[in-house]
Design an enzyme around this catalytic site. Structure first.
Site, PDB file in Angstrom:
ATOM      1  N   GLY A  89      86.914  13.227  73.940  1.00 35.51           N
ATOM      2  CA  GLY A  89      86.998  11.636  73.464  1.00 35.51           C
ATOM      3  C   GLY A  89      88.229  11.431  72.359  1.00 35.51           C
TER       4      GLY A  89
ATOM      5  N   PRO B 251      90.400  10.001  69.509  1.00 35.77           N
ATOM      6  CA  PRO B 251      90.588  10.920  68.542  1.00 35.77           C
ATOM      7  C   PRO B 251      89.996   9.579  67.497  1.00 35.77           C
ATOM      8  CG  PRO B 251      92.450  10.975  68.794  1.00 35.77           C
ATOM      9  CD  PRO B 251      91.976   9.888  70.108  1.00 35.77           C
ATOM     10  N   GLY B 252      88.919   9.521  66.375  1.00 39.57           N
ATOM     11  CA  GLY B 252      87.912   8.873  65.437  1.00 39.57           C
ATOM     12  C   GLY B 252      87.005   8.016  66.610  1.00 39.57           C
ATOM     13  N   THR B 253      86.539   9.005  66.979  1.00 45.15           N
ATOM     14  CA  THR B 253      85.281   8.619  68.083  1.00 45.15           C
ATOM     15  C   THR B 253      84.357   9.111  67.516  1.00 45.15           C
ATOM     16  OG1 THR B 253      86.362   9.245  70.294  1.00 45.15           O
ATOM     17  CG2 THR B 253      86.318   7.082  69.584  1.00 45.15           C
ATOM     18  N   GLY B 254      84.138  10.132  66.091  1.00 43.68           N
ATOM     19  CA  GLY B 254      83.393  10.451  66.401  1.00 43.68           C
ATOM     20  C   GLY B 254      82.477  11.731  66.922  1.00 43.68           C
ATOM     21  N   LYS B 255      82.993  12.661  67.078  1.00 42.16           N
ATOM     22  CA  LYS B 255      83.079  13.960  68.025  1.00 42.16           C
ATOM     23  C   LYS B 255      82.583  14.871  67.097  1.00 42.16           C
ATOM     24  CE  LYS B 255      86.976  14.197  69.620  1.00 42.16           C
ATOM     25  NZ  LYS B 255      87.726  12.812  69.639  1.00 42.16           N
ATOM     26  N   THR B 256      83.331  15.361  65.823  1.00 38.51           N
ATOM     27  CA  THR B 256      82.863  15.901  64.372  1.00 38.51           C
ATOM     28  C   THR B 256      82.114  15.856  63.541  1.00 38.51           C
ATOM     29  OG1 THR B 256      85.871  15.263  64.594  1.00 38.51           O
ATOM     30  CG2 THR B 256      84.467  16.621  62.867  1.00 38.51           C
TER      31      THR B 256
ATOM     32  N   SER C 279      96.281   5.669  89.545  1.00 39.31           N
ATOM     33  CA  SER C 279      96.129   4.498  89.448  1.00 39.31           C
ATOM     34  C   SER C 279      96.938   3.317  88.953  1.00 39.31           C
ATOM     35  CB  SER C 279      94.834   4.720  88.121  1.00 39.31           C
ATOM     36  OG  SER C 279      95.774   4.411  87.410  1.00 39.31           O
TER      37      SER C 279
ATOM     38  N   LYS D 170      90.300   0.923  79.919  1.00 43.21           N
ATOM     39  CA  LYS D 170      91.234   0.421  80.424  1.00 43.21           C
ATOM     40  C   LYS D 170      91.084  -1.167  80.167  1.00 43.21           C
ATOM     41  CE  LYS D 170      93.365   3.184  84.439  1.00 43.21           C
ATOM     42  NZ  LYS D 170      92.858   3.491  85.525  1.00 43.21           N
TER      43      LYS D 170
HETATM   44  P1  ADP Z   1      87.349  12.948  66.154  1.00 44.87           P
HETATM   45  O1  ADP Z   1      86.664  14.012  65.897  1.00 44.87           O
HETATM   46  O2  ADP Z   1      86.641  12.121  67.519  1.00 44.87           O
HETATM   47  O3  ADP Z   1      88.326  11.807  65.856  1.00 44.87           O
HETATM   48  P2  ADP Z   1      85.776  11.780  63.722  1.00 44.87           P
HETATM   49  O4  ADP Z   1      84.053  12.543  63.692  1.00 44.87           O
HETATM   50  O5  ADP Z   1      86.655  12.083  62.690  1.00 44.87           O
HETATM   51  O6  ADP Z   1      86.159  11.467  64.966  1.00 44.87           O
HETATM   52  O7  ADP Z   1      85.787  10.472  62.632  1.00 44.87           O
HETATM   53  C1  ADP Z   1      86.412   9.504  62.301  1.00 44.87           C
HETATM   54  C2  ADP Z   1      85.240   8.832  61.422  1.00 44.87           C
HETATM   55  O8  ADP Z   1      84.923   7.935  62.106  1.00 44.87           O
HETATM   56  C3  ADP Z   1      84.546   9.646  60.834  1.00 44.87           C
HETATM   57  O9  ADP Z   1      83.930   9.178  59.369  1.00 44.87           O
HETATM   58  C4  ADP Z   1      83.377   9.219  61.494  1.00 44.87           C
HETATM   59  O10 ADP Z   1      82.140   9.462  60.596  1.00 44.87           O
HETATM   60  C5  ADP Z   1      83.048   7.629  61.236  1.00 44.87           C
HETATM   61  N1  ADP Z   1      82.694   7.161  62.569  1.00 44.87           N
HETATM   62  C6  ADP Z   1      82.966   7.476  63.850  1.00 44.87           C
HETATM   63  N2  ADP Z   1      82.034   7.152  65.107  1.00 44.87           N
HETATM   64  C7  ADP Z   1      81.379   6.795  64.566  1.00 44.87           C
HETATM   65  C8  ADP Z   1      80.035   6.127  64.968  1.00 44.87           C
HETATM   66  N3  ADP Z   1      79.594   4.997  66.412  1.00 44.87           N
HETATM   67  N4  ADP Z   1      79.693   5.220  63.761  1.00 44.87           N
HETATM   68  C9  ADP Z   1      79.524   5.253  62.697  1.00 44.87           C
HETATM   69  N5  ADP Z   1      80.078   6.334  62.146  1.00 44.87           N
HETATM   70  C10 ADP Z   1      81.819   6.914  63.234  1.00 44.87           C
END
Ligand code: ADP
Length: 767
Positions: free
Chosen positions: A347, A349-354, A670, A713
């Site tokens: 997904g 960046p910043g969507t909470g994967k890590t 697309s 989109k």
């Molecule tokens: P990624 O690995 O996808 O780039 P991160 O896991 O580093 O993103 O997420 C970035 C920040 O956003 C983290 O501090 C994370 O806790 C927070 N975050 C992302 N998604 C959520 C969520 N659904 N609920 C709570 N916090 C989230």
């Protein structure tokens, strides 16, 4: 003259010497006794062979000396010490009798003085030169004897002194004695001197070398001893270190193979001089191996409910993802095996994967290590360098294990889509070995050398897109997609998680900072533009920092952040969405694109100019997109008659399609209907409504095929304030899956054919 004769062993006596020697042979004793009863004179000659016990005339040198006995001392064991004063050279001609003593015919023999005084002077100078040189090599001689010799000016006297005073071998003296002329004597002496000087020089050089060597060895020995003491003080003694390692080894939980290898290396280490480079290399190696977890494991928490609670606690939304993760964990727990496929969270960046991976680790009670693979190109970074390289280290996986300290941690392989291979080996094949449950039981790290079992590690990978992950790697992973967040989701994440997290991180108590809902929404809307929440979190952090400072500086008890004072903290608004309000235009259509960092709108421009019917494409399009453009053109040409375009129009005109932001590569089918719309508009001169965005693949006959990435989109269309979105009819189910929140305020029109598309997009179709 007739007189008693004594044969000397390894001794040649020269005229004018006073010396004593011991005799014991009966013949010699008898000879002395004979001499004592007459005029006390003896003839002394040297034996050819010192070992000879009873030499006859032929086994004696014939040139000797006449000596006067001065003293006799009886020594124990029948030995007599004779002290004599030597007089002249004499030649032994024959023996008169040989029993009981040697009695010989002796004739005195002075050498011929065969040089004139100039030559004699020259000889004196040469001799003095030489003994001077000799003196340089022999300090003792130069101190005690040399001054006396230098004072002598008579050639014969000088030569005699040289022959007597220098520590010559008796053979040299014998030669000197036997020389019949002054020249002969001179030659013997000069020759011997030169020889002696050379020998002395060489000996001296040798001595110096040996001395230097001994000095160095001594110094080193001394330093080493000192170092040993210092090391002992510091507790770094290799021997005691070795013992220490052995102690650790015996406590180590590891396979036999590993232990044997370590034992061998420790023994080798103990035998090395401490502080040598090799010992240091070995030390690091042994310590690294001892620190690896091998068979040490932590106990997992296998309660699924617990896992669920933690996932809920840490993350807002993401229902599907959480479900998939829990299913995955359930299977893992039931099979009790590490061979389940590896999870890959994909997904923007910043969507909470890590953060999901971290939660999983927390839920299972596992140690968590993150291995960042972004930009790894060198296979050695994964597999390590052989330990013979300077500064060699184990690879990242082994390093990760070491950090974890247990053999069953959760390892996050971050950004697995960003590994690349170059000439330094194939990184992805190394990763393949890691991820393959069959092979990773015996993972080989170049540095560690013994196989490592990675089978108990729970791997979770993250990626922004699956497109750049090598196929074989992708096949071994179970992909879970994480989509962009909607504004509303972002809002909730911010309120529930990010705000409290950042406030705590910046030392603020909950009551110290009041954030109005409007402010949160404005931050999301006007200060960030992203798929995830990373920048949002950063902005909130920024506000918290500034708030903290304000509290301290102005003694405030609470800071209120509202829409109206937001600019104070974050500066001017960064993003505004007025793009969609442009006028309707000819030849410009708005498409929707999916990118690895979220959705985006895509403006497609078409220009027509006189030419020969060629199609020009610019703006970094991939092959699929180019083909899609060709298809669109064919379709447009086929429908042109309906729009009253002249028959020969395309023979006389070129078309140029451009997609701005040429630096970003774009691909995918697309944009098909968008390109077709833009082309038709350019050809017919009809305007395209600026309120409409569209996405869909086109066929030759103008049918519209479904596409992917709809959520991103549609979100992008909303962000760009579009009013109408044209979506392929076949994508209806996807739209139905999206929450109302995403589609609110957008008119979604399903299209089956290009006619539907044009009907919506062109402002006046009938003209
Ligand atoms: P990624 O690995 O996808 O780039 P991160 O896991 O580093 O993103 O997420 C970035 C920040 O956003 C983290 O501090 C994370 O806790 C927070 N975050 C992302 N998604 C959520 C969520 N659904 N609920 C709570 N916090 C989230």
């Amino acid at each position: 003259m007739t007189m008693p004769v004594i044969a000397l062993r390894a001794l040649t006596v020269l005229p004018k010497m006073t010396l004593s020697f011991d005799i014991s042979r009966p013949k010699s004793v008898a000879a002395v006794e004979k001499a004592m009863v007459s005029d006390q004179q003896l003839c002394l000659v040297t034996q050819l062979d010192p070992e000879d016990d009873d030499p006859d005339l032929s086994r004696l040198y014939h040139m000797g000396v006449i000596a006067q006995v001065r003293q006799l001392v009886k020594m124990p064991g029948g030995v007599i010490r004779v002290m004599v004063e030597v007089q002249d050279r004499a030649q032994l001609l024959d023996f008169d009798s040989e029993e009981p003593a040697l009695i010989g015919d002796v004739e005195s023999a002075a050498p011929d003085f065969d040089v004139d005084c100039i030559v004699a002077e020259a000889m004196v100078r040469v001799l003095k030169d030489k003994i001077g040189e000799y003196g340089k090599q022999n300090p003792k001689f130069s101190k005690e004897v040399l001054p006396n010799l230098m004072a002598v000016s008579d050639l014969e006297e000088l030569m005699l002194q040289i022959a007597v005073q220098l520590p010559w071998d008796y053979l040299v003296r014998q030669k000197y004695l036997e020389a019949l002329t002054i020249t002969g004597q001179y030659e013997v002496l000069v020759g011997s001197l030169v020889n002696e000087i050379e020998v002395s020089r060489i000996r001296r050089e040798f001595q110096e070398k040996v001395k230097a060597c001994v000095d160095k060895n001594q110094k080193e020995y001394f330093l080493r001893e000192q170092m040993k003491v210092i090391r002992q003080e510091l507790g770094e003694d290799p021997l005691s270190d070795g013992d220490e390692y052995e102690k650790k080894l015996s406590a180590l939980k590891a396979d036999k193979e590993v232990k044997e290898k370590l034992k061998k290396e420790i023994d080798r280490f103990k035998g090395m001089p401490g502080g040598s480079q090799e010992a240091n290399v070995l030390r690091t190696y042994i310590e690294t191996l001892l620190e690896l977890p091998w068979n040490k494991v932590s106990k997992d928490n296998n309660q699924l409910r617990h896992a669920q609670e933690i996932l809920e606690e840490d993350h807002y939304g993401l229902e599907k993802v959480k479900e998939r993760v829990l299913e995955y964990l359930a299977v893992r727990i039931l099979t009790r095996k590490g061979t389940s496929p590896i999870l890959c969270l994909v997904g923007p960046p910043g969507t909470g994967k890590t953060s999901i991976a971290r939660s999983v680790a927390r839920a299972l009670g596992k140690k968590y290590v993150r291995i960042s693979l972004g930009g790894v190109r060198d296979e050695a970074e994964i597999r390590g360098h052989r330990k013979t390289y300077v500064g060699a280290m184990p690879g990242r996986l082994v390093e990760g294990l070491r950090q974890a300290g247990v053999a069953n941690p959760l390892m996050l392989l971050d950004e697995i889509d960003k590994v690349s291979s170059d000439y330094k080996g194939d990184t992805s094949s190394a990763l393949l070995e890691v991820l393959d449950g069959e092979q990773n039981v015996k993972f080989r790290d170049h540095y560690v050398e013994v196989p490592i079992n990675l089978n108990q590690v729970l791997f979770i990978a993250t990626a922004n897109t699956t497109q750049t992950i090598p196929r074989p790697l992708l096949d071994r992973m179970e992909v879970i997609e994480i989509n962009s967040y909607t504004e509303n989701e972002k809002f909730h994440i911010a309120k529930k998680y990010l705000l409290s997290k950042q406030m705590e991180r910046n030392g603020l108590k909950p009551e110290q900072l009041a954030f109005s809902d409007g402010a949160v929404r404005t931050v999301i809307h006007n200060y960030t533009r992203e798929a995830g929440v990373r920048n949002l979190e950063r902005r909130i952090g920024e506000i918290c920092r500034k708030g903290a400072r304000e509290i301290l500086e102005n003694q405030r008890s609470v800071i209120r952040v509202t829409e109206s004072n937001l600019e104070k903290y974050l500066g001017r608004k960064k993003y505004t969405f007025e793009d969609a309000n442009e006028e309707d235009q000819v030849g410009i259509a708005r498409g929707l694109a999916w990118t690895s960092v979220g959705g985006d709108t895509l403006q497609i421009e078409v220009n027509v100019m006189p030419g020969k019917g060629e199609l020009k494409l610019t703006g970094q399009m991939g092959d699929v997109m180019k083909e899609s453009a060709q298809t669109a053109l064919t379709y447009v040409r086929s429908v042109c008659p309906e729009y009253k375009v002249a028959d020969q129009y395309f023979e006389k005109h070129d078309l140029h399609i451009h997609i701005p932001e040429g630096a970003v590569p774009k691909d995918g089918p697309s944009a098909g209907i968008t390109m077709a719309t833009a082309m038709l508009s350019a050809v017919t001169g009809k305007k395209i409504s600026a309120r409409v965005a569209m996405t869909g693949e086109i066929t030759l006959r103008g049918r519209v095929l479904p596409i992917g990435g709809l959520k991103e989109k549609i979100l992008a269309a909303r962000m760009a304030h579009m009013k109408v979105v044209l979506v392929p009819d076949k994508n209806r189910p996807d739209i139905a899956e999206l929450s109302k929140e995403i589609t609110r305020g957008l008119e979604i029109i399903y299209v089956k054919t290009m006619e539907d598309v044009l009907g919506e997009a062109l402002t006046d179709k009938k003209q």
